[in-house]
Design an enzyme around this catalytic site. Structure first.
Site, PDB file in Angstrom:
ATOM      1  N   GLY A  19       0.787  -1.230   0.000  1.00  0.00           N
ATOM      2  CA  GLY A  19       0.000   0.000   0.000  1.00  0.00           C
ATOM      3  C   GLY A  19       0.817   1.278   0.000  1.00  0.00           C
ATOM      4  O   GLY A  19       0.254   2.363   0.066  1.00  0.00           O
ATOM      5  N   TYR A  78      38.291   8.094  28.684  1.00  0.00           N
ATOM      6  CA  TYR A  78      38.923   9.320  28.196  1.00  0.00           C
ATOM      7  C   TYR A  78      37.842  10.347  27.904  1.00  0.00           C
ATOM      8  O   TYR A  78      36.694  10.007  27.622  1.00  0.00           O
ATOM      9  CB  TYR A  78      39.751   9.057  26.929  1.00  0.00           C
ATOM     10  CG  TYR A  78      38.976   8.387  25.826  1.00  0.00           C
ATOM     11  CD1 TYR A  78      38.224   9.129  24.916  1.00  0.00           C
ATOM     12  CD2 TYR A  78      38.962   7.003  25.706  1.00  0.00           C
ATOM     13  CE1 TYR A  78      37.480   8.511  23.912  1.00  0.00           C
ATOM     14  CE2 TYR A  78      38.228   6.372  24.702  1.00  0.00           C
ATOM     15  CZ  TYR A  78      37.497   7.132  23.820  1.00  0.00           C
ATOM     16  OH  TYR A  78      36.756   6.511  22.833  1.00  0.00           O
ATOM     17  N   GLY A  86      32.243   6.705  15.304  1.00  0.00           N
ATOM     18  CA  GLY A  86      33.241   7.499  16.000  1.00  0.00           C
ATOM     19  C   GLY A  86      34.690   7.158  15.734  1.00  0.00           C
ATOM     20  O   GLY A  86      35.563   7.485  16.540  1.00  0.00           O
ATOM     21  N   HIS A  90      43.285  11.321  13.531  1.00  0.00           N
ATOM     22  CA  HIS A  90      43.375  12.608  14.235  1.00  0.00           C
ATOM     23  C   HIS A  90      44.745  12.829  14.862  1.00  0.00           C
ATOM     24  O   HIS A  90      45.542  11.894  15.025  1.00  0.00           O
ATOM     25  CB  HIS A  90      42.284  12.704  15.310  1.00  0.00           C
ATOM     26  CG  HIS A  90      42.398  11.693  16.403  1.00  0.00           C
ATOM     27  ND1 HIS A  90      43.309  11.814  17.443  1.00  0.00           N
ATOM     28  CD2 HIS A  90      41.711  10.546  16.651  1.00  0.00           C
ATOM     29  CE1 HIS A  90      43.171  10.793  18.269  1.00  0.00           C
ATOM     30  NE2 HIS A  90      42.216  10.003  17.811  1.00  0.00           N
ATOM     31  N   CYS A 117      40.962   4.593  16.952  1.00  0.00           N
ATOM     32  CA  CYS A 117      41.272   5.620  15.964  1.00  0.00           C
ATOM     33  C   CYS A 117      42.711   5.477  15.481  1.00  0.00           C
ATOM     34  O   CYS A 117      43.527   4.777  16.085  1.00  0.00           O
ATOM     35  CB  CYS A 117      41.081   7.007  16.559  1.00  0.00           C
ATOM     36  SG  CYS A 117      39.349   7.436  16.899  1.00  0.00           S
TER      37      CYS A 117
END
Length: 204
Positions: A82, A164, A178, A182, A200
């Site tokens: 629908g 941290y 995340g 960096h 990271c």
């Protein structure tokens, strides 16, 4: 909605993302209404990430300078019982220069290639045991001069030795969850030698 949008210029790893305004049940019918045409022609495939979001990713990296037209001809397509598509949406975009960064976790090294030539090699640290950096091809999603990284958002207690809460400079986001590349001045002694991060990729 189609991403990349009209007249965007994107990198060679960019997927095509189609987002529907309501959940899709008839996924095969929906995908049959989606086309990706490029000059030169590029092979790729669709994959669903949720009931409202499907991605098309090229089998190899896009060629620099390619022109791409995406058409979502969902008008009159029954996407769920629908629920019918209302209109046809298109997006036309271009592929910019090739810039590929490769992180070698075992060798603690990041290599930057621009248009096929190595322009820089940098020492890095990546995820330690229990926080391994994930493999795979990732796209830089945003460039942030500063971002707060707070382990409590992952459920880490403030008394945990792995807790941290830092303001981090020069962050390139590569996942919604995340993961970043960096600046990590606190781990310069380990960069190029050992993996000590929480997932990271840290650089000086």
């Amino acid at each position: 909605t189609i991403i990349p949008g009209d007249d965007w210029t994107v990198g060679v790893g960019m997927p095509v993302i189609v987002v529907f305004s309501s959940p899709v049940k008839n996924k095969q019918a929906a995908v049959s209404a989606l086309t990706v045409k490029s000059t030169p022609e590029v092979e790729g495939a669709w994959r669903w990430f949720s009931s409202t979001e499907v991605h098309w990713r090229p089998k190899e990296y896009w060629p620099t300078g390619a022109k791409v037209l995406v058409t979502a001809a969902t008008s009159k397509v029954e996407l769920a019982s629908g629920v019918w598509g209302k209109r046809t949406v298109t997006s036309s975009f271009s592929i910019g220069r090739s810039q590929i960064m490769t992180v070698d976790v075992a060798k603690h090294r990041l290599t930057v290639e621009r248009d096929g030539a190595v322009v820089k090699t940098l020492p890095v640290t990546t995820g330690k045991a229990g926080f391994r950096t994930r493999n795979g091809i990732k796209v830089v999603m945003s460039r942030e001069s500063q971002v707060r990284m707070d382990a409590s958002t992952l459920g880490t207690d403030k008394n945990d030795p792995d807790y941290y809460n830092l303001l981090v400079n020069w962050a390139l986001r590569v996942t919604y969850s995340g993961e970043f590349l960096h600046a990590a001045p606190w781990s310069v002694g380990s960069q190029g030698r050992a993996n000590v991060s929480h997932g990271c990729t840290g650089l000086s």
